[in-house]
Design a protein around this motif. Structure first.
Motif, PDB file in Angstrom:
ATOM      1  N   ALA A 177      32.636 -20.077  17.681  1.00  0.00           N
ATOM      2  CA  ALA A 177      33.988 -20.638  17.584  1.00  0.00           C
ATOM      3  C   ALA A 177      33.950 -22.156  17.419  1.00  0.00           C
ATOM      4  CB  ALA A 177      34.800 -20.272  18.824  1.00  0.00           C
ATOM      5  N   LEU A 178      32.888 -22.773  17.926  1.00  0.00           N
ATOM      6  CA  LEU A 178      32.738 -24.225  17.805  1.00  0.00           C
ATOM      7  C   LEU A 178      32.020 -24.635  16.519  1.00  0.00           C
ATOM      8  CD1 LEU A 178      31.872 -25.051  21.505  1.00  0.00           C
ATOM      9  CD2 LEU A 178      34.018 -25.520  20.308  1.00  0.00           C
ATOM     10  N   GLY A 179      31.761 -23.662  15.650  1.00  0.00           N
ATOM     11  CA  GLY A 179      31.211 -23.981  14.342  1.00  0.00           C
ATOM     12  C   GLY A 179      29.740 -23.731  14.155  1.00  0.00           C
ATOM     13  N   GLU A 180      29.026 -23.304  15.182  1.00  0.00           N
ATOM     14  CA  GLU A 180      27.605 -22.998  15.021  1.00  0.00           C
ATOM     15  C   GLU A 180      27.461 -21.794  14.102  1.00  0.00           C
ATOM     16  OE1 GLU A 180      24.152 -21.233  17.849  1.00  0.00           O
ATOM     17  OE2 GLU A 180      25.236 -22.970  18.643  1.00  0.00           O
ATOM     18  N   THR A 181      26.495 -21.841  13.230  1.00  0.00           N
ATOM     19  CA  THR A 181      26.273 -20.738  12.306  1.00  0.00           C
ATOM     20  C   THR A 181      25.655 -19.562  13.056  1.00  0.00           C
ATOM     21  OG1 THR A 181      25.910 -22.285  10.505  1.00  0.00           O
ATOM     22  CG2 THR A 181      25.115 -20.038  10.177  1.00  0.00           C
ATOM     23  N   LEU A 182      26.284 -18.414  12.909  1.00  0.00           N
ATOM     24  CA  LEU A 182      25.800 -17.189  13.546  1.00  0.00           C
ATOM     25  C   LEU A 182      25.413 -16.183  12.485  1.00  0.00           C
ATOM     26  CD1 LEU A 182      28.553 -16.602  16.249  1.00  0.00           C
ATOM     27  CD2 LEU A 182      26.289 -17.551  16.613  1.00  0.00           C
ATOM     28  N   ASP A 183      24.544 -15.272  12.849  1.00  0.00           N
ATOM     29  CA  ASP A 183      24.303 -14.133  11.977  1.00  0.00           C
ATOM     30  C   ASP A 183      25.628 -13.417  11.798  1.00  0.00           C
ATOM     31  OD1 ASP A 183      21.564 -14.626  11.838  1.00  0.00           O
ATOM     32  OD2 ASP A 183      21.150 -13.416  13.614  1.00  0.00           O
ATOM     33  N   PRO A 184      25.823 -12.778  10.654  1.00  0.00           N
ATOM     34  CA  PRO A 184      27.113 -12.112  10.429  1.00  0.00           C
ATOM     35  C   PRO A 184      27.485 -11.124  11.539  1.00  0.00           C
ATOM     36  CG  PRO A 184      25.824 -12.112   8.431  1.00  0.00           C
ATOM     37  CD  PRO A 184      24.944 -12.667   9.521  1.00  0.00           C
ATOM     38  N   ARG A 185      26.497 -10.473  12.107  1.00  0.00           N
ATOM     39  CA  ARG A 185      26.777  -9.503  13.157  1.00  0.00           C
ATOM     40  C   ARG A 185      25.653  -9.585  14.182  1.00  0.00           C
ATOM     41  NH1 ARG A 185      30.757  -6.194  13.020  1.00  0.00           N
ATOM     42  NH2 ARG A 185      30.825  -4.234  14.101  1.00  0.00           N
ATOM     43  N   THR A 186      25.907 -10.276  15.282  1.00  0.00           N
ATOM     44  CA  THR A 186      24.921 -10.429  16.339  1.00  0.00           C
ATOM     45  C   THR A 186      25.145  -9.326  17.354  1.00  0.00           C
ATOM     46  OG1 THR A 186      24.881 -12.815  16.000  1.00  0.00           O
ATOM     47  CG2 THR A 186      24.009 -11.990  18.091  1.00  0.00           C
ATOM     48  N   VAL A 187      24.147  -8.463  17.520  1.00  0.00           N
ATOM     49  CA  VAL A 187      24.245  -7.353  18.465  1.00  0.00           C
ATOM     50  C   VAL A 187      23.230  -7.594  19.575  1.00  0.00           C
ATOM     51  CG1 VAL A 187      24.099  -4.860  18.788  1.00  0.00           C
ATOM     52  CG2 VAL A 187      24.959  -5.784  16.630  1.00  0.00           C
ATOM     53  N   LEU A 188      23.727  -7.744  20.787  1.00  0.00           N
ATOM     54  CA  LEU A 188      22.873  -8.015  21.939  1.00  0.00           C
ATOM     55  C   LEU A 188      22.516  -6.707  22.651  1.00  0.00           C
ATOM     56  CD1 LEU A 188      24.700 -11.152  23.338  1.00  0.00           C
ATOM     57  CD2 LEU A 188      22.725 -11.066  21.823  1.00  0.00           C
ATOM     58  N   PRO A 189      21.324  -6.629  23.215  1.00  0.00           N
ATOM     59  CA  PRO A 189      20.909  -5.397  23.890  1.00  0.00           C
ATOM     60  C   PRO A 189      21.635  -5.202  25.228  1.00  0.00           C
ATOM     61  CG  PRO A 189      19.245  -7.086  24.171  1.00  0.00           C
ATOM     62  CD  PRO A 189      20.290  -7.668  23.244  1.00  0.00           C
ATOM     63  N   THR A 190      21.679  -3.966  25.630  1.00  0.00           N
ATOM     64  CA  THR A 190      22.239  -3.574  26.929  1.00  0.00           C
ATOM     65  C   THR A 190      21.125  -2.880  27.695  1.00  0.00           C
ATOM     66  OG1 THR A 190      22.917  -1.449  26.022  1.00  0.00           O
ATOM     67  CG2 THR A 190      24.552  -3.227  25.952  1.00  0.00           C
ATOM     68  N   ARG A 191      21.405  -2.531  28.953  1.00  0.00           N
ATOM     69  CA  ARG A 191      20.433  -1.717  29.697  1.00  0.00           C
ATOM     70  C   ARG A 191      21.176  -0.783  30.637  1.00  0.00           C
ATOM     71  NH1 ARG A 191      19.828  -6.587  32.735  1.00  0.00           N
ATOM     72  NH2 ARG A 191      20.188  -6.178  34.926  1.00  0.00           N
ATOM     73  N   LEU A 192      20.603   0.383  30.775  1.00  0.00           N
ATOM     74  CA  LEU A 192      21.153   1.397  31.664  1.00  0.00           C
ATOM     75  C   LEU A 192      20.818   1.032  33.103  1.00  0.00           C
ATOM     76  CD1 LEU A 192      22.628   4.121  31.601  1.00  0.00           C
ATOM     77  CD2 LEU A 192      20.399   5.221  31.385  1.00  0.00           C
ATOM     78  N   VAL A 193      21.816   1.105  33.985  1.00  0.00           N
ATOM     79  CA  VAL A 193      21.626   0.828  35.401  1.00  0.00           C
ATOM     80  C   VAL A 193      21.898   2.139  36.145  1.00  0.00           C
ATOM     81  CG1 VAL A 193      22.343  -0.560  37.381  1.00  0.00           C
ATOM     82  CG2 VAL A 193      22.402  -1.553  35.084  1.00  0.00           C
ATOM     83  N   ILE A 194      20.838   2.724  36.647  1.00  0.00           N
ATOM     84  CA  ILE A 194      20.922   4.034  37.300  1.00  0.00           C
ATOM     85  C   ILE A 194      21.220   3.843  38.779  1.00  0.00           C
ATOM     86  CG2 ILE A 194      19.694   6.163  37.833  1.00  0.00           C
ATOM     87  CD1 ILE A 194      20.210   5.770  34.852  1.00  0.00           C
ATOM     88  N   ARG A 195      22.326   4.443  39.212  1.00  0.00           N
ATOM     89  CA  ARG A 195      22.679   4.435  40.634  1.00  0.00           C
ATOM     90  C   ARG A 195      23.087   5.861  41.020  1.00  0.00           C
ATOM     91  NH1 ARG A 195      25.702  -0.724  39.129  1.00  0.00           N
ATOM     92  NH2 ARG A 195      24.245  -2.401  39.647  1.00  0.00           N
ATOM     93  N   GLU A 196      23.693   6.036  42.158  1.00  0.00           N
ATOM     94  CA  GLU A 196      23.931   7.372  42.708  1.00  0.00           C
ATOM     95  C   GLU A 196      25.044   8.181  42.059  1.00  0.00           C
ATOM     96  OE1 GLU A 196      24.141   4.568  44.893  1.00  0.00           O
ATOM     97  OE2 GLU A 196      21.995   4.635  45.243  1.00  0.00           O
ATOM     98  N   SER A 197      26.018   7.577  41.413  1.00  0.00           N
ATOM     99  CA  SER A 197      27.186   8.326  40.938  1.00  0.00           C
ATOM    100  C   SER A 197      26.867   9.351  39.852  1.00  0.00           C
ATOM    101  CB  SER A 197      28.280   7.382  40.436  1.00  0.00           C
ATOM    102  OG  SER A 197      27.894   6.764  39.227  1.00  0.00           O
ATOM    103  N   CYS A 198      25.666   9.258  39.255  1.00  0.00           N
ATOM    104  CA  CYS A 198      25.275  10.250  38.256  1.00  0.00           C
ATOM    105  C   CYS A 198      24.472  11.385  38.886  1.00  0.00           C
ATOM    106  CB  CYS A 198      24.472   9.603  37.136  1.00  0.00           C
ATOM    107  SG  CYS A 198      22.839   9.017  37.629  1.00  0.00           S
ATOM    108  N   GLY A 199      24.049  11.184  40.136  1.00  0.00           N
ATOM    109  CA  GLY A 199      23.254  12.203  40.813  1.00  0.00           C
ATOM    110  C   GLY A 199      21.828  11.789  41.076  1.00  0.00           C
ATOM    111  N   CYS A 200      21.458  10.575  40.666  1.00  0.00           N
ATOM    112  CA  CYS A 200      20.109  10.079  40.951  1.00  0.00           C
ATOM    113  C   CYS A 200      20.031   9.643  42.406  1.00  0.00           C
ATOM    114  CB  CYS A 200      19.751   8.917  40.030  1.00  0.00           C
ATOM    115  SG  CYS A 200      19.398   9.450  38.337  1.00  0.00           S
ATOM    116  N   ALA A 201      18.818   9.697  42.963  1.00  0.00           N
ATOM    117  CA  ALA A 201      18.616   9.275  44.350  1.00  0.00           C
ATOM    118  C   ALA A 201      18.876   7.781  44.490  1.00  0.00           C
ATOM    119  CB  ALA A 201      17.188   9.594  44.770  1.00  0.00           C
TER     120      ALA A 201
END
Length: 191
Positions: free
Chosen positions: A159-183
């Motif tokens: 937004a401040l004018g820096e040149t970006l790749d046309p479509r920047t896709v950042l990685p995510t990560r799965l966070v496993i906790r108890e609500s899915c049934g994992c210990a």
């Protein structure tokens, strides 16, 4: 700078919601054996929700499954999660509810036990975003962590004018906790 999905040729910064939702859905199918899964959130409500819903559907199709009924088309707030909880209580619980965000999931987590349903024994619930409440919910919420600070910083730079790749896709990560049934495991995060 535009919101992802508004224009394919305008610069956009987004998290990989499609792949993350597919990974989360595969976890519910492959690790927990769930076969009746429903999506909670309005798929047409935002480009992010649309990508998450498409990832959810792709994982179901890859497993030879279909969605357990229509998506529970609700907004993206805690109250909407409460309304969705009442609906599934009346119409029948699927094996798992894949929520478009953590706020919806928190509404479900807060409401379903009062209606006589145990989480995750009767229904697994997952979110998306990894908000601070996800870690202290009861049970703690399985979710997808997004790099929110980096998303904001890159969008601001564009937004401040820096040149970006046309479509920047950042990685995510799965966070496993108890609500899915994992210990319970406070360090259970997959990369």
């Amino acid at each position: 700078m535009v919101v992802a999905g508004e224009s394919d040729d305008a610069p956009a910064v987004l998290a990989d919601g499609h792949s993350a939702a597919a990974e989360l859905t595969r976890h519910l199918i492959e690790v927990h054996g769930h076969r009746r899964l429903s999506f909670v959130g309005e798929p047409a409500g935002s480009p992010d929700t649309t990508l998450r819903y498409e990832g959810f559907l792709d994982a179901l199709r890859a497993a030879g499954l279909g969605e357990a009924g229509d998506p529970l088309r609700y907004g993206l707030d805690v109250r909407s999660g409460t309304l969705a909880a009442r609906q599934v209580h009346e119409t029948g619980l699927p094996d798992a509810l894949v929520c478009a965000n953590d706020e919806l999931a928190i509404g479900l987590l807060a409401t379903l036990p009062g209606l006589g349903h145990r989480i995750p024994q009767d229904v697994a619930i997952t979110g998306f975003d990894d908000q601070s409440l996800a870690e202290i919910a009861s049970p703690r919420l399985t979710t997808v962590h997004q790099p929110v600070a980096e998303l904001g910083a890159r969008a601001a730079a564009g937004a401040l004018g820096e040149t970006l790749d046309p479509r920047t896709v950042l990685p995510t990560r799965l966070v496993i906790r108890e609500s899915c049934g994992c210990a319970a495991d406070p360090d259970a995060i997959t990369d």
